[in-house]
Design an enzyme around this catalytic site. Structure first.
Site, PDB file in Angstrom:
ATOM      1  N   LYS A   1      -0.441  -1.116  -4.722  1.00 12.27           N
ATOM      2  CA  LYS A   1      -1.546  -0.154  -4.754  1.00 12.27           C
ATOM      3  C   LYS A   1      -0.937   1.241  -4.811  1.00 12.27           C
ATOM      4  O   LYS A   1      -0.476   1.774  -3.809  1.00 12.27           O
ATOM      5  CB  LYS A   1      -2.407  -0.343  -3.502  1.00 12.27           C
ATOM      6  CG  LYS A   1      -3.656   0.509  -3.378  1.00 12.27           C
ATOM      7  CD  LYS A   1      -4.394   0.084  -2.098  1.00 12.27           C
ATOM      8  CE  LYS A   1      -5.751   0.740  -1.951  1.00 12.27           C
ATOM      9  NZ  LYS A   1      -5.642   2.136  -1.468  1.00 12.27           N
TER      10      LYS A   1
ATOM     11  N   TYR B   1       0.854  -1.189   0.000  1.00 12.84           N
ATOM     12  CA  TYR B   1       0.000   0.000   0.000  1.00 12.84           C
ATOM     13  C   TYR B   1       0.891   1.241   0.000  1.00 12.84           C
ATOM     14  O   TYR B   1       1.457   1.612   1.018  1.00 12.84           O
ATOM     15  CB  TYR B   1      -0.906  -0.024   1.224  1.00 12.84           C
ATOM     16  CG  TYR B   1      -2.013   1.015   1.227  1.00 12.84           C
ATOM     17  CD1 TYR B   1      -2.225   1.886   0.165  1.00 12.84           C
ATOM     18  CD2 TYR B   1      -2.885   1.097   2.306  1.00 12.84           C
ATOM     19  CE1 TYR B   1      -3.251   2.807   0.178  1.00 12.84           C
ATOM     20  CE2 TYR B   1      -3.918   2.027   2.332  1.00 12.84           C
ATOM     21  CZ  TYR B   1      -4.093   2.879   1.274  1.00 12.84           C
ATOM     22  OH  TYR B   1      -5.101   3.800   1.301  1.00 12.84           O
TER      23      TYR B   1
END
Length: 299
Positions: free
Chosen positions: A159, A131
């Site tokens: 991501k 992330y």
């Protein structure tokens, strides 16, 4: 599971606790829409405001009601030992994957971040999504660091926090990162206003806040982009520009929580203090937008 639309639902809560029934209904809404995966306890899911026990309970509910749709959950925490404990919980609860951001009170170095992912992936038996969220963590990944981390076992997706708004620049951005990571690792775009541009530029997944509330509309945009209908995907995103504007101004969590309340999907209050809801004038503005979005959702 790191392809298509990954919908990130709210975790409805107030100072007395989590509203489990409302959370389950949000999960069932995503199941009915046929999303590709569910991102429980993302930033929109308020993971940072919940105890370890609360996070485990929310994940149990998500997995129980997902009806076989893969569930990914955040294991981000300030200390590595807590990340490892959350990873154990995720695997015990039946999560299909975990999502990890390098959260820290102190600024982290590249080597410290690499060490975090190294230690976590050594003990994982399920896939991990990196992330990259500099707005929250204040850590900026280089593409080279992404390349190193992507070589670790069980890393399956990254991501990224949006892409350049100009389509060719977006393609260049995604292509450069793709050159540095294994083909087994997908690139997913977050920051919803950039979703269509990112998908059109070669991202394989959309990790979506709005998808957690209006999954059918977001599924449509995702499918259009991934099937090569770039102009149609862009047009749909342009129709959502009013809500993207509110996201940029007030933050996606406040906006989607207000939208869910106004659509009678969750009760009020639904945010952990000290976060405050949108004021009445902004909510009135949002109300008119929801009419259009609900029509899109129903079509």
């Amino acid at each position: 599971m790191f392809h298509g639309l990954s919908a990130f639902p709210l975790t409805p809560l107030n100072e007395t606790g989590i509203n489990e029934n409302e959370f389950v209904k949000l999960i069932q809404r995503l199941v009915a829409a046929g999303v590709d995966s569910i991102g429980a306890l993302g930033s929109t899911g308020n993971y940072a405001y919940l105890s370890r026990e609360e996070r485990f309970r929310v994940l149990q509910l998500a997995v129980a009601y997902a009806e076989g749709i893969p569930v990914m959950t955040s294991i981000s925490a300030l200390r590595t030992i807590d990340v490892l404990r959350l990873a154990e919980d995720a695997q015990r609860a039946g999560a299909s994957a975990v999502l990890l951001a390098p959260v820290s009170y102190q600024a982290l170095t590249d080597e410290e971040v690499y060490s975090l992912y190294y230690q976590v992936t050594c003990s994982l038996s399920i896939p991990l999504c990196v992330y990259d969220n500099p707005r929250t963590t204040h850590f900026h990944f280089s593409d080279e660091l992404h390349g190193r981390i992507a070589e670790l076992p069980n890393v399956r997706s990254i991501k990224i926090p949006g892409v350049p708004s100009e389509p060719e620049a977006a393609k260049t951005r995604v292509s450069h990162l793709r050159e540095l990571i294994p083909s087994s690792v997908t690139i997913g775009v977050s920051n919803d206003p950039f979703a269509a541009t990112g998908l059109n530029a070669g991202c394989e997944a959309w990790y979506s806040v709005l998808g957690g509330l209006f999954p059918k509309t977001c599924m449509r945009m995702t499918r259009l982009a991934l099937e090569g209908f770039a102009d149609e995907a862009h047009r749909l995103s342009k129709q959502l520009e009013p809500i993207w504007s509110l996201f940029r101004q007030y933050g996606s969590l406040r906006v989607v929580s207000a939208a869910a309340e106004m659509d009678n999907l969750i009760s009020s209050p639904s945010l952990p203090l000290p976060i405050q809801p949108l004021n009445d004038s902004v909510r009135e503005h949002l109300k008119s937008m929801l009419v259009d979005i609900k029509l899109m959702e129903a079509s």
